[in-house]
Design a protein around this motif. Structure first.
Motif, PDB file in Angstrom:
ATOM      1  N   TRP A   1       0.840  -1.201   0.000  1.00 49.76           N
ATOM      2  CA  TRP A   1       0.000   0.000   0.000  1.00 49.76           C
ATOM      3  C   TRP A   1       0.876   1.252   0.000  1.00 49.76           C
TER       4      TRP A   1
ATOM      5  N   ALA B   1       2.583   1.769  -3.338  1.00 49.07           N
ATOM      6  CA  ALA B   1       1.683   2.257  -4.387  1.00 49.07           C
ATOM      7  C   ALA B   1       1.276   3.710  -4.169  1.00 49.07           C
ATOM      8  N   ASN B   2       1.122   4.117  -2.899  1.00 47.09           N
ATOM      9  CA  ASN B   2       0.586   5.438  -2.612  1.00 47.09           C
ATOM     10  C   ASN B   2       1.633   6.463  -2.176  1.00 47.09           C
ATOM     11  N   ALA B   3       2.758   6.005  -1.675  1.00 46.30           N
ATOM     12  CA  ALA B   3       3.817   6.929  -1.252  1.00 46.30           C
ATOM     13  C   ALA B   3       5.175   6.312  -1.548  1.00 46.30           C
TER      14      ALA B   3
END
Length: 417
Positions: A257, A260-262
């Motif tokens: 996660w 993918a996001n940071a």
């Protein structure tokens, strides 16, 4: 993949060899024979647990790079080990040791976190090639494993190896630096332990609290120690591997996660599944230390955790090539500057707060030596004080993961220039 040319390729046989080596080391260490008693005065048992398996790899008896034993030990036994070692932390009891004991412990921790980057700067200014390297062979990465060892212990050292992707040959060099520098400092502390009363009298330290502490520790262990039953061992397995399962689930969820996001957090290791594995396992053990599960220490929680740790140590050792250990002798200067800063900082703070030399010595070894040598130093003052070393060393297991990771991030920034 190329077929291995090693004499033994069956992991079941390799595991048996490692078990025999570990058993032999511990059997000889416990022996009353004069030769072994003198031998282990100079050679740490932990070093042999790394070194002897490395001979199997160096002489091509086994192929450590092809074996799956390290993967199993690092992903299953290491998290369970961290849980069982931190499970027994009694933070209120640590607080009751007195402010000076806790201050000296965290002074030692701070000295390791800051001393490593300082040593990197000093040696880098004099001999940049000594602390260079790229990728998994970058020296700053290897130094994170020393930070893990000197703040927490072998489990934290192994965790940093994975979190910062340290090459096996570099790791072998760092173990040599770790053991040599830590052993020199241990010898110095043991020498002055016999002169502690004179040192305390000169500094004006109040040692009455140590006598009260001695009686309190003896009473606690007399109350909780027991012969482990089958049910106790099954509870330990349930807790250790249960929290390991939670840690794996959390790591498998958080790391992708964040990636993918940071993705920018990659440089802080936050996209590493192994980072989250060891952090969640350590945190789980700390949380359980506030529950009745902590009483399982009386049934041998830390002993079982240490057994897992030594299997991990042997599996790390079997990946090393001992011929690479002395390829960069300048690293020993890094280690001596590092441990020297740690020692000087402890002496300064100890003098300022008038801490008994006992707190300085045990606070230092609870970081640098962990549960292997902190009790030795404590018992040099009085045999019944050995549990104090264990108590502070267990605290080191708890903060080792976080402290070593922080030190690693500072090292990363310095190395990047």
């Amino acid at each position: 993949m190329n077929e291995s040319t090693a004499l033994i390729t069956n992991d079941a046989v390799v595991l048996g060899l490692l078990a025999i080596i570990l058993g032999g080391v511990f059997w000889t260490q416990q022996s009353s024979h004069p030769f072994f008693r003198r031998f282990y005065t100079f050679v740490p048992a932990l070093l042999l647990c790394y070194f002897l398996p490395s001979l199997l790899n160096t002489f091509n008896i086994i192929d450590g790079s092809e074996s799956r034993l390290y993967f199993v030990a690092s992903r299953y036994l290491l998290p369970a080990c961290l849980v069982l070692l931190t499970l027994s932390i009694d933070l209120p009891a640590v607080a009751r040791l007195g402010n000076k004991a806790v201050i000296m412990f965290f002074t030692g921790t701070f000295g390791i976190i800051v001393g490593g980057p300082l040593a990197l700067l000093v040696v880098g200014a004099i001999s940049p090639e000594t602390v260079g390297g790229d990728g998994p062979d970058a020296v700053w990465r290897g130094m994170t494993t020393i930070a893990g060892s000197w703040i927490g212990g072998g489990a934290n050292q192994a965790a940093m190896k994975e979190v910062f992707d340290v090459g096996n040959n570099l790791f072998g060099q760092m173990i040599a630096v770790d053991v040599l520098c830590a052993s020199v400092w241990l010898a110095i502390l043991l020498f002055f332990a016999g002169r502690a009363k004179a040192i305390d009298a000169k500094t004006g330290a109040d040692t009455t609290a140590i006598e009260d502490l001695q009686r309190r520790i003896e009473a606690y262990h007399a109350q909780h120690a027991r012969i482990p039953r089958l049910a106790d061992l099954m509870f330990l397995a349930a807790i250790g591997f249960g929290v390991t399962a939670v840690a794996h689930f959390g790591a498998d969820t958080l790391a992708p996660w964040i990636a993918a996001n940071a993705p920018g957090l990659d440089r802080f290791s936050l996209t590493s599944g192994f980072f989250w594995l060891v952090v969640i396992a350590t945190t789980g053990g700390l949380l359980l230390s506030f529950t009745p599960a902590r009483k399982l220490e009386g049934a041998g929680a830390s002993t079982v955790g240490s057994a897992f740790l030594y299997i991990l140590v042997a599996s790390i050792g079997m990946q090393m090539d001992i011929t690479a250990v002395l390829s960069n002798p300048g690293l020993f200067a890094v280690g001596m500057i590092w441990i020297g800063f740690h020692a000087i900082l402890l002496l300064i703070v100890g003098k300022l707060i008038k801490a008994p030399f006992f707190y300085l010595a045990v606070g230092s070894q609870a970081n640098v030596g962990g549960a292997a040598s902190a009790p030795v130093v404590a018992s040099a003052f009085h045999p019944s004080l050995a549990p104090v070393g264990v108590l502070l060393a267990v605290l080191g297991y708890g903060v080792g993961t976080y402290g070593a990771w922080l030190c690693g991030q500072i090292l990363r920034v310095i190395a990047a220039g």
